[in-house]
Scaffold this active site. Structure first.
Site, PDB file in Angstrom:
ATOM      1  CE  LYS A 177      -8.116 -37.525  14.175  1.00  0.00           C
ATOM      2  NZ  LYS A 177      -9.519 -37.251  14.575  1.00  0.00           N
ATOM      3  CB  CYS A 227      -9.648 -49.735  26.442  1.00  0.00           C
ATOM      4  SG  CYS A 227      -8.789 -48.805  27.718  1.00  0.00           S
TER       5      CYS A 227
HETATM    6  P1  NAD Z   1     -10.452 -45.319  16.314  1.00  0.00           P
HETATM    7  O1  NAD Z   1      -9.208 -46.101  16.125  1.00  0.00           O
HETATM    8  O2  NAD Z   1     -11.541 -45.481  15.335  1.00  0.00           O
HETATM    9  O3  NAD Z   1     -10.117 -43.755  16.344  1.00  0.00           O
HETATM   10  C1  NAD Z   1      -9.177 -43.209  17.228  1.00  0.00           C
HETATM   11  C2  NAD Z   1      -8.598 -41.948  16.616  1.00  0.00           C
HETATM   12  O4  NAD Z   1      -7.827 -42.290  15.458  1.00  0.00           O
HETATM   13  C3  NAD Z   1      -9.640 -40.940  16.158  1.00  0.00           C
HETATM   14  O5  NAD Z   1      -9.173 -39.645  16.468  1.00  0.00           O
HETATM   15  C4  NAD Z   1      -9.667 -41.166  14.655  1.00  0.00           C
HETATM   16  O6  NAD Z   1     -10.086 -40.046  13.910  1.00  0.00           O
HETATM   17  C5  NAD Z   1      -8.214 -41.473  14.363  1.00  0.00           C
HETATM   18  N1  NAD Z   1      -7.972 -42.228  13.150  1.00  0.00           N
HETATM   19  C6  NAD Z   1      -8.822 -43.056  12.493  1.00  0.00           C
HETATM   20  N2  NAD Z   1      -8.207 -43.576  11.408  1.00  0.00           N
HETATM   21  C7  NAD Z   1      -6.951 -43.065  11.393  1.00  0.00           C
HETATM   22  C8  NAD Z   1      -5.828 -43.244  10.534  1.00  0.00           C
HETATM   23  N3  NAD Z   1      -5.870 -44.048   9.471  1.00  0.00           N
HETATM   24  N4  NAD Z   1      -4.690 -42.574  10.822  1.00  0.00           N
HETATM   25  C9  NAD Z   1      -4.606 -41.785  11.912  1.00  0.00           C
HETATM   26  N5  NAD Z   1      -5.643 -41.574  12.747  1.00  0.00           N
HETATM   27  C10 NAD Z   1      -6.796 -42.214  12.489  1.00  0.00           C
HETATM   28  O7  NAD Z   1     -10.936 -45.649  17.781  1.00  0.00           O
HETATM   29  P2  NAD Z   1     -12.289 -45.179  18.478  1.00  0.00           P
HETATM   30  O8  NAD Z   1     -13.436 -45.908  17.873  1.00  0.00           O
HETATM   31  O9  NAD Z   1     -12.301 -43.696  18.516  1.00  0.00           O
HETATM   32  O10 NAD Z   1     -12.052 -45.684  19.987  1.00  0.00           O
HETATM   33  C11 NAD Z   1     -12.417 -46.945  20.478  1.00  0.00           C
HETATM   34  C12 NAD Z   1     -11.199 -47.850  20.548  1.00  0.00           C
HETATM   35  O11 NAD Z   1     -10.186 -47.280  21.371  1.00  0.00           O
HETATM   36  C13 NAD Z   1     -11.518 -49.194  21.170  1.00  0.00           C
HETATM   37  O12 NAD Z   1     -10.911 -50.210  20.407  1.00  0.00           O
HETATM   38  C14 NAD Z   1     -10.864 -49.116  22.550  1.00  0.00           C
HETATM   39  O13 NAD Z   1     -10.496 -50.342  23.120  1.00  0.00           O
HETATM   40  C15 NAD Z   1      -9.672 -48.276  22.246  1.00  0.00           C
HETATM   41  N6  NAD Z   1      -9.144 -47.679  23.479  1.00  0.00           N
HETATM   42  C16 NAD Z   1      -7.983 -48.185  24.004  1.00  0.00           C
HETATM   43  C17 NAD Z   1      -7.477 -47.664  25.192  1.00  0.00           C
HETATM   44  C18 NAD Z   1      -6.196 -48.193  25.803  1.00  0.00           C
HETATM   45  O14 NAD Z   1      -5.675 -47.556  26.708  1.00  0.00           O
HETATM   46  N7  NAD Z   1      -5.688 -49.324  25.355  1.00  0.00           N
HETATM   47  C19 NAD Z   1      -8.155 -46.620  25.822  1.00  0.00           C
HETATM   48  C20 NAD Z   1      -9.326 -46.147  25.265  1.00  0.00           C
HETATM   49  C21 NAD Z   1      -9.818 -46.672  24.074  1.00  0.00           C
END
Ligand code: NAD
Length: 487
Positions: free
Chosen positions: A185, A293
């Site tokens: 997804k 991140c």
């Molecule tokens: P997000 O958590 O809002 O969304 C990520 C994914 O999860 C999306 O596909 C979203 O549709 C899905 N999602 C949302 N709610 C969900 C639920 N309840 N159940 C299952 N899936 C769900 O994150 P974002 O805004 O897309 O990305 C930014 C974040 O990602 C930042 O916090 C960043 O630090 C983090 N990030 C971390 C890394 C790492 O390696 N640690 C790498 C890249 C980004």
């Protein structure tokens, strides 16, 4: 940091689900509009998957696990995985353009980092999988113990928007290498490159049903995480979403891999090479609009070089060009969406209320359309400031001076996050001592974001659970059975 890539005549695509080797719409026909954050124009439509689409995808993925894929000789599977990487490189101009249209990031960055690395993820695991072993112990003359590896099963891969193809392939490549089948997804904000990737997998020879994809919002992800027939979830995204996924996956006791948020410190001592510090800090602060991140958004500088550091850092930041991501000399493109743009701007308001001083930026960029924010350096904020403590995920950094090692280390670890840190010093004893003290999954000494895909990648505290990379990925995507043979 730029290459000389030009815009190709690539058209944006409408995004359907990919189930059992075919693109399919949602049963109820539901879609939403995908918006280009640099122009605010609609790029196309995206299908919204629900429980039905997730059910179909999981069903075919489970069937495929027992089919040809599960029984394929390792060399053949490795060749297919290598071919996926080759096809990504062949389609690089198209994929890079789609990534830039979706994210707003500069095209040179999509080309040089996102798509290159996506291909390399497959090439790396195609090699790695052929030499993966397991443990074996001889227990005197009593028994021989050996472990047998098998795929974890059907794995849900849920990803964010900041490095869409790179992060999806970082999970998909080892999942396939270890023989799993998947339901991906992608983020609803950046659905295009994953949509192409699904077809690339089929073109490379992946059997139908092995790689499936369902588009949609959080509810779609939640349908995957709660599904009884999904064995594991590999998730990258916000910490708060990780909490929701953990709850949703608990009743079915899924294996979980979490890569979550960060608020990473960049600790600069007076003995560091300041030329290197400035060059790398420009990247660790503003590359990809600060939407990485691993970005070092909390910068701590030893008092002895604080003024000189700021003078040079501010001067370089003022040179950055913000604007059209398709222009070759653009350094900072658009933020990924209107929602995220408003969030980043709201933190600039908070910084003002908290008494911060803006040395650069502090506002939206002066453009007619699109979600652009000026690269922003803020000083005079205390350690309790929300801008110092919370993940902003934009082109915004805070700079704080320090006098002693003890003082800075206390601030560095005063956070729920624990993803990465950069430590700048030429004192090797200090570097080794502090690297062990910093509560983070990755510490870079005199560099930033220097990756070797064999090394453990991930965070501690609220920044993640588990590690990805090399053997760590392989262990997540496989189950071990220990066999004991009595002698
Ligand atoms: P997000 O958590 O809002 O969304 C990520 C994914 O999860 C999306 O596909 C979203 O549709 C899905 N999602 C949302 N709610 C969900 C639920 N309840 N159940 C299952 N899936 C769900 O994150 P974002 O805004 O897309 O990305 C930014 C974040 O990602 C930042 O916090 C960043 O630090 C983090 N990030 C971390 C890394 C790492 O390696 N640690 C790498 C890249 C980004």
């Amino acid at each position: 940091m730029q290459t000389t890539e030009t815009k190709t005549e690539v058209k944006p695509i409408d995004c359907s689900h990919y189930i059992d080797g075919k693109y399919v719409p949602s049963g109820n026909g539901k879609t939403f509009e995908n918006v280009n954050p640099a122009t605010e124009e609609v790029l196309g439509t995206v299908a919204v998957g629900g429980k039905d689409e997730v059910d179909q995808a999981v069903k075919v993925a489970r069937k495929a696990l027992k089919g040809e894929w599960g029984n394929m000789p390792i060399r053949k599977r490795s060749a297919i995985i290598r071919k996926i990487g080759d096809l990504i490189l062949e389609r690089k101009p198209e994929l890079a353009t789609l990534e830039t249209l979706d994210t707003g990031k500069p095209l040179w960055l999509s080309n040089s980092v996102d798509i290159e690395r996506a291909a390399y993820n497959f090439h790396f695991f195609a090699d790695y999988m052929t030499s993966v072993g397991t443990e074996s112990y001889q227990q005197d003359d009593i028994a021989i113990h050996y472990a047998v590896r098998r795929p974890t099963g059907v794995v849900g891969l849920i990803n964010p928007w900041n490095l869409p193809l790179l992060l999806m392939t970082w999970k998909l490549a080892p999942a396939l290498a270890a023989g799993n089948t998947v339901v991906m997804k992608p983020s609803e904000v950046t659905p295009m490159t994953a949509t192409v990737l699904a077809q690339i997998c089929t073109d490379a020879g992946v059997p139908d049903g092995v790689v499936n994809m369902v588009h949609g919002f959080g509810e779609t992800g939640a349908a995957i995480t709660a599904h009884e027939e999904v064995d594991a979830i590999a998730f990258t995204g916000e910490t708060v979403t990780g909490t929701a996924i953990m709850k949703s996956a608990a009743p079915t006791l899924k294996k979980l891999s979490f890569e979550l948020g960060g608020k990473n410190p960049n600790i600069i001592f007076g003995d560091a090479n300041l030329d290197d510090v400035i060059e790398t800090t420009m990247k660790s602060s503003f590359i990809n609009q600060g939407e990485v991140c691993l970005c070092g958004s909390r910068i701590y500088v030893e008092r002895s070089i604080y003024d000189e550091f700021l003078e040079r850092f501010v001067a370089k930041t003022k040179e950055l060009k913000v604007g059209d991501p398709f222009e070759q000399d653009t350094n900072v493109g658009a933020l990924v969406s209107e929602e995220h743009y408003k969030k980043v701007l709201s933190y600039l308001d908070i910084a003002k209320e908290e008494g911060g001083t803006f040395l650069t930026g502090g506002k939206a960029a002066d453009v007619d359309k699109g979600y652009f924010v000026e690269p922003t350096i803020i000083t005079d904020l205390g350690r309790e400031s929300r801008c110092v403590r919370e993940e902003i995920f934009g082109p915004v950094v805070t700079v704080i001076p320090f006098e002693t090692e003890e003082e800075v280390m206390e601030q560095v670890n005063d956070t729920h996050y624990g993803l990465s840190a950069s430590l700048w010093t030429t004192d090797i004893k200090r570097a080794t001592r502090l690297s062990a003290e910093i509560e983070a999954g990755m510490v870079w000494v005199n560099t930033w974001f220097l990756r070797d895909l064999r090394t453990p990648f991930g965070g501690m505290k609220h920044s993640g659970i588990g590690r990805e990379g090399g053997a760590h990925s392989f262990d997540f995507y496989s189950e071990l059975t220990n066999v004991t043979v009595k002698l």
